[in-house]
Design a protein around this motif. Structure first.
Motif, PDB file in Angstrom:
ATOM      1  N   ALA A  38       0.838  -1.205   0.000  1.00 11.53           N
ATOM      2  CA  ALA A  38       0.000   0.000   0.000  1.00 11.53           C
ATOM      3  C   ALA A  38       0.871   1.252   0.000  1.00 11.53           C
ATOM      4  O   ALA A  38       0.579   2.231  -0.703  1.00 11.53           O
ATOM      5  N   HIS A  39       1.952   1.210   0.777  1.00 13.12           N
ATOM      6  CA  HIS A  39       2.864   2.356   0.844  1.00 13.12           C
ATOM      7  C   HIS A  39       3.538   2.571  -0.509  1.00 13.12           C
ATOM      8  O   HIS A  39       3.689   3.710  -0.967  1.00 13.12           O
ATOM      9  N   LEU A  40       3.922   1.486  -1.160  1.00 13.90           N
ATOM     10  CA  LEU A  40       4.537   1.597  -2.480  1.00 13.90           C
ATOM     11  C   LEU A  40       3.570   2.239  -3.469  1.00 13.90           C
ATOM     12  O   LEU A  40       3.960   3.109  -4.249  1.00 13.90           O
ATOM     13  N   ASP A  41       2.323   1.819  -3.421  1.00  8.86           N
ATOM     14  CA  ASP A  41       1.321   2.389  -4.318  1.00  8.86           C
ATOM     15  C   ASP A  41       1.229   3.898  -4.115  1.00  8.86           C
ATOM     16  O   ASP A  41       1.180   4.662  -5.084  1.00  8.86           O
ATOM     17  N   ASP A  42       1.238   4.334  -2.867  1.00  9.66           N
ATOM     18  CA  ASP A  42       1.207   5.776  -2.570  1.00  9.66           C
ATOM     19  C   ASP A  42       2.457   6.474  -3.106  1.00  9.66           C
ATOM     20  O   ASP A  42       2.373   7.555  -3.706  1.00  9.66           O
ATOM     21  N   MET A  43       3.612   5.857  -2.892  1.00 12.81           N
ATOM     22  CA  MET A  43       4.867   6.488  -3.304  1.00 12.81           C
ATOM     23  C   MET A  43       4.989   6.597  -4.818  1.00 12.81           C
ATOM     24  O   MET A  43       5.543   7.569  -5.333  1.00 12.81           O
ATOM     25  N   LEU A  44       4.489   5.587  -5.530  1.00 15.85           N
ATOM     26  CA  LEU A  44       4.589   5.627  -6.988  1.00 15.85           C
ATOM     27  C   LEU A  44       3.748   6.752  -7.585  1.00 15.85           C
ATOM     28  O   LEU A  44       4.057   7.242  -8.677  1.00 15.85           O
ATOM     29  N   GLY A  45       2.733   7.169  -6.874  1.00 13.64           N
ATOM     30  CA  GLY A  45       1.907   8.279  -7.339  1.00 13.64           C
ATOM     31  C   GLY A  45       2.413   9.637  -6.912  1.00 13.64           C
ATOM     32  O   GLY A  45       1.834  10.659  -7.274  1.00 13.64           O
ATOM     33  N   ASP A  46       3.493   9.674  -6.159  1.00  8.45           N
ATOM     34  CA  ASP A  46       4.027  10.926  -5.613  1.00  8.45           C
ATOM     35  C   ASP A  46       5.266  11.350  -6.403  1.00  8.45           C
ATOM     36  O   ASP A  46       6.284  10.664  -6.391  1.00  8.45           O
ATOM     37  N   GLU A  47       5.179  12.465  -7.082  1.00  9.81           N
ATOM     38  CA  GLU A  47       6.296  12.960  -7.903  1.00  9.81           C
ATOM     39  C   GLU A  47       7.476  13.444  -7.056  1.00  9.81           C
ATOM     40  O   GLU A  47       8.575  13.624  -7.575  1.00  9.81           O
ATOM     41  N   GLN A  48       7.275  13.656  -5.752  1.00  7.42           N
ATOM     42  CA  GLN A  48       8.331  14.190  -4.893  1.00  7.42           C
ATOM     43  C   GLN A  48       9.177  13.106  -4.214  1.00  7.42           C
ATOM     44  O   GLN A  48      10.097  13.407  -3.471  1.00  7.42           O
ATOM     45  N   VAL A  49       8.866  11.835  -4.449  1.00  5.85           N
ATOM     46  CA  VAL A  49       9.594  10.741  -3.801  1.00  5.85           C
ATOM     47  C   VAL A  49      11.026  10.705  -4.320  1.00  5.85           C
ATOM     48  O   VAL A  49      11.279  10.838  -5.518  1.00  5.85           O
ATOM     49  N   THR A  50      11.954  10.527  -3.394  1.00  7.71           N
ATOM     50  CA  THR A  50      13.376  10.494  -3.772  1.00  7.71           C
ATOM     51  C   THR A  50      13.843   9.060  -4.011  1.00  7.71           C
ATOM     52  O   THR A  50      13.209   8.099  -3.572  1.00  7.71           O
ATOM     53  N   ALA A  51      14.982   8.959  -4.670  1.00  7.07           N
ATOM     54  CA  ALA A  51      15.591   7.648  -4.918  1.00  7.07           C
ATOM     55  C   ALA A  51      15.947   6.969  -3.597  1.00  7.07           C
ATOM     56  O   ALA A  51      15.796   5.747  -3.467  1.00  7.07           O
ATOM     57  N   VAL A  52      16.380   7.728  -2.629  1.00  2.00           N
ATOM     58  CA  VAL A  52      16.726   7.173  -1.321  1.00  2.00           C
ATOM     59  C   VAL A  52      15.485   6.556  -0.665  1.00  2.00           C
ATOM     60  O   VAL A  52      15.540   5.443  -0.106  1.00  2.00           O
ATOM     61  N   GLN A  53      14.371   7.256  -0.734  1.00  2.00           N
ATOM     62  CA  GLN A  53      13.128   6.738  -0.158  1.00  2.00           C
ATOM     63  C   GLN A  53      12.699   5.447  -0.863  1.00  2.00           C
ATOM     64  O   GLN A  53      12.293   4.490  -0.208  1.00  2.00           O
ATOM     65  N   LEU A  54      12.789   5.431  -2.178  1.00  2.00           N
ATOM     66  CA  LEU A  54      12.414   4.232  -2.923  1.00  2.00           C
ATOM     67  C   LEU A  54      13.352   3.060  -2.617  1.00  2.00           C
ATOM     68  O   LEU A  54      12.899   1.924  -2.469  1.00  2.00           O
ATOM     69  N   ARG A  55      14.651   3.318  -2.521  1.00  3.87           N
ATOM     70  CA  ARG A  55      15.599   2.247  -2.181  1.00  3.87           C
ATOM     71  C   ARG A  55      15.303   1.680  -0.792  1.00  3.87           C
ATOM     72  O   ARG A  55      15.353   0.465  -0.589  1.00  3.87           O
ATOM     73  N   TYR A  56      14.985   2.538   0.148  1.00  3.76           N
ATOM     74  CA  TYR A  56      14.658   2.072   1.495  1.00  3.76           C
ATOM     75  C   TYR A  56      13.409   1.188   1.460  1.00  3.76           C
ATOM     76  O   TYR A  56      13.389   0.101   2.045  1.00  3.76           O
ATOM     77  N   LEU A  57      12.378   1.651   0.755  1.00  6.75           N
ATOM     78  CA  LEU A  57      11.155   0.866   0.660  1.00  6.75           C
ATOM     79  C   LEU A  57      11.419  -0.467  -0.039  1.00  6.75           C
ATOM     80  O   LEU A  57      10.921  -1.513   0.394  1.00  6.75           O
ATOM     81  N   LEU A  58      12.209  -0.458  -1.095  1.00  8.54           N
ATOM     82  CA  LEU A  58      12.524  -1.713  -1.791  1.00  8.54           C
ATOM     83  C   LEU A  58      13.302  -2.678  -0.897  1.00  8.54           C
ATOM     84  O   LEU A  58      13.094  -3.897  -0.970  1.00  8.54           O
ATOM     85  N   ALA A  59      14.166  -2.170  -0.052  1.00  3.94           N
ATOM     86  CA  ALA A  59      14.888  -3.045   0.887  1.00  3.94           C
ATOM     87  C   ALA A  59      13.909  -3.703   1.852  1.00  3.94           C
ATOM     88  O   ALA A  59      14.006  -4.906   2.139  1.00  3.94           O
ATOM     89  N   ARG A  60      12.958  -2.921   2.382  1.00  2.00           N
ATOM     90  CA  ARG A  60      11.953  -3.493   3.286  1.00  2.00           C
ATOM     91  C   ARG A  60      11.047  -4.480   2.533  1.00  2.00           C
ATOM     92  O   ARG A  60      10.646  -5.509   3.073  1.00  2.00           O
ATOM     93  N   MET A  61      10.724  -4.176   1.282  1.00  2.00           N
ATOM     94  CA  MET A  61       9.890  -5.080   0.489  1.00  2.00           C
ATOM     95  C   MET A  61      10.630  -6.384   0.182  1.00  2.00           C
ATOM     96  O   MET A  61      10.006  -7.448   0.140  1.00  2.00           O
ATOM     97  N   SER A  62      11.932  -6.305  -0.001  1.00  2.00           N
ATOM     98  CA  SER A  62      12.719  -7.515  -0.209  1.00  2.00           C
ATOM     99  C   SER A  62      12.643  -8.411   1.022  1.00  2.00           C
ATOM    100  O   SER A  62      12.469  -9.634   0.918  1.00  2.00           O
TER     101      SER A  62
END
Length: 107
Positions: free
Chosen positions: A52-76
């Protein structure tokens, strides 16, 4: 690995400190089985929350690469847990399905 003909060794939803799988020989009604059930429920819930958090982040143009990498690590981590749960449940289902397919003592 089985405890008896009908009860498979349960792959637990956590690993040893060395990263090796942990198994439990049980009929599924003990304290450790209940703790494993709770851990699985929490892990599955966390995986859903991360999606659900990923879905929110993908719709947010202000999300940084660092934020996405952190989320991907938790998703892994979450996907590793979900795969372990699926493996554990699938193994138990196969044993029960095999036992049901065998003829009983009356033939």
């Amino acid at each position: 690995m089985t405890h008896n003909a009908l009860t498979p060794a349960r792959l637990l939803p956590w690993a040893s400190p060395e990263g090796k799988p942990c198994y439990l020989l049980t009929d599924g009604s003990g304290r450790l089985s209940r703790a494993a059930d709770i851990a699985e429920s929490v892990q599955l819930g966390m995986a859903g929350d991360l999606l659900a958090h990923l879905d929110d982040m993908l719709g947010d143009e202000q999300v940084t690469a660092v934020q996405l990498r952190y989320l991907l690590a938790r998703m892994s981590e979450a996907l590793t847990n979900v795969c372990r749960i699926a493996e554990s449940r699938g193994a138990r289902l196969r044993v029960y399905a095999d036992a049901r397919a065998r003829p009983g003592p009356d033939g």
